[in-house]
Design a protein around this motif. Structure first.
Motif, mmCIF file in Angstrom:
data_model
loop_
_atom_site.group_PDB
_atom_site.id
_atom_site.type_symbol
_atom_site.label_atom_id
_atom_site.label_comp_id
_atom_site.label_asym_id
_atom_site.label_seq_id
_atom_site.Cartn_x
_atom_site.Cartn_y
_atom_site.Cartn_z
ATOM 1 N N SER A 77 0.738 -1.260 0.163
ATOM 2 C CA SER A 77 0.204 -0.072 -0.131
ATOM 3 C C SER A 77 0.780 1.258 -0.121
ATOM 4 O O SER A 77 1.966 1.206 0.844
ATOM 5 N N GLU A 98 -13.654 7.363 -2.484
ATOM 6 C CA GLU A 98 -14.335 6.579 -1.223
ATOM 7 C C GLU A 98 -13.497 6.385 -0.148
ATOM 8 O O GLU A 98 -12.295 6.192 -0.489
ATOM 9 N N VAL A 100 -12.470 3.769 2.460
ATOM 10 C CA VAL A 100 -12.746 2.297 2.579
ATOM 11 C C VAL A 100 -12.468 2.183 4.169
ATOM 12 O O VAL A 100 -13.173 1.275 4.890
ATOM 13 N N VAL A 114 -7.707 5.020 4.717
ATOM 14 C CA VAL A 114 -7.744 4.154 3.232
ATOM 15 C C VAL A 114 -8.627 4.644 2.329
ATOM 16 O O VAL A 114 -9.766 4.726 2.683
ATOM 17 N N ARG A 116 -10.012 5.010 -1.843
ATOM 18 C CA ARG A 116 -10.112 4.535 -3.451
ATOM 19 C C ARG A 116 -10.574 5.532 -4.308
ATOM 20 O O ARG A 116 -11.407 6.330 -3.997
ATOM 21 N N ALA A 122 -6.834 1.674 -4.687
ATOM 22 C CA ALA A 122 -6.480 1.907 -3.339
ATOM 23 C C ALA A 122 -5.272 2.597 -2.803
ATOM 24 O O ALA A 122 -4.313 2.352 -3.236
ATOM 25 N N CYS A 124 -3.438 5.056 0.762
ATOM 26 C CA CYS A 124 -3.666 5.505 2.191
ATOM 27 C C CYS A 124 -3.054 7.047 2.226
ATOM 28 O O CYS A 124 -2.101 7.518 1.347
ATOM 29 N N HIS A 213 -4.419 0.336 -9.666
ATOM 30 C CA HIS A 213 -3.494 0.069 -8.462
ATOM 31 C C HIS A 213 -2.454 0.763 -8.506
ATOM 32 O O HIS A 213 -1.873 1.530 -9.352
#
Length: 269
Positions: A77, A98, A100, A114, A116, A122, A124, A213
């Motif tokens: 991440s 969004e 998460v 977190v 998205r 996704a 952070c 990603h």
């Protein structure tokens, strides 16, 4: 200088790995990148966590996946430094993204969320407390680059521009279109001041089921030797080593299946 004592807002500042077996992950990356791991798990937390170090300085994290369904994929991440995680989460939603998880305090280390993006990638955000992010960058074994891989280039430019104020600079690298991200400022972005990248998923070489990603890059003194070592340690080669203007790169996966990239940075002009 590769040493850092903090990261300004809008700069990718940390990367951590989550899997069902953090001990095995720690052993793999210690053997591959020379990391030393210190378990810093909070007894009150549901997750285990290792702080990974080179020369005594923090470079990355490795943790478990509490609450994840059986067989959940292992992942790396990307964390972006922000002045306030709550405000960043609100901006993300307003821009079409969004939340998460979070925002939530991680003891006294900092506050995170977190998020998205609208295409589904996704990442952070990190509001630093005691932990201020990677303390070594741009050297073998350290975080070297963060890259969004997406099919929606225009949507990404709108979203991350609204969230972080990032400016995008499109470039042509041979037959490849590439975009670099830059912090807010006056005048045209300087290519040498890029803080992250965007790789468009264009052409038939991209699997149709590959989701957008963020990709984490770690430095390697010799990418070919490091790629061979990945295989010796039970990992896999996703894209064999190849040369770019930025340096020699390979895309690999660890034994748990988490993809990441290795890069031997080209000498600075």
């Amino acid at each position: 200088m590769s040493e850092r004592d903090g990261h300004e807002p809008g700069v990718p500042c940390w990367s951590d790995h989550a899997s069902g077996d953090p001990d095995a992950a720690m052993a793999f990356y210690a053997a591959l990148l020379g990391w030393e791991g210190e378990e810093v798990t909070d007894p009150a937390a549901p997750a285990r966590y290792y702080r990974c170090r080179l020369r005594g300085r923090d470079v990355a994290g490795i943790g478990s996946q509490p609450g994840a369904p059986a067989g959940a994929p292992a992942t790396w991440s990307t964390y972006v430094a922000v002045a306030g995680a709550d405000a960043a989460a609100e901006r993300a939603v307003a821009a079409g993204g969004e939340v998460v998880a979070g925002p939530v305090d991680i003891a006294d280390a900092g506050r995170m969320a977190v998020l998205r993006d609208p295409a589904g990638a996704a990442f952070c955000v990190w509001e630093a407390g005691r932990h201020r992010g990677a303390e070594l960058v741009d050297e073998p074994g350290a975080l070297t680059w963060s890259e969004l891989v997406t099919r929606d280039v225009a949507g990404a430019q709108r979203f991350y521009g609204a969230l972080f104020g990032w400016r995008a600079l499109a470039q042509q690298v041979g037959t490849l279109r590439y975009v670099t991200w830059h912090l807010p400022g006056a005048g045209a972005p300087e290519p040498s001041a890029a803080i992250a990248g965007l790789l468009p998923m264009e052409g038939d070489q991209w699997p149709r089921d590959l989701a957008p990603h963020w990709m984490t890059y770690f430095g390697a003194a010799d990418v070919d030797a490091a790629t061979a070592r990945v295989q010796e340690l039970g990992g896999a080669v996703v894209v064999a080593p190849f040369d770019t203007p930025a340096g020699r790169i390979a895309v690999v996966a660890d034994p748990a299946g988490a993809p990441f990239s290795l890069i031997a940075l080209a000498p600075r002009a």
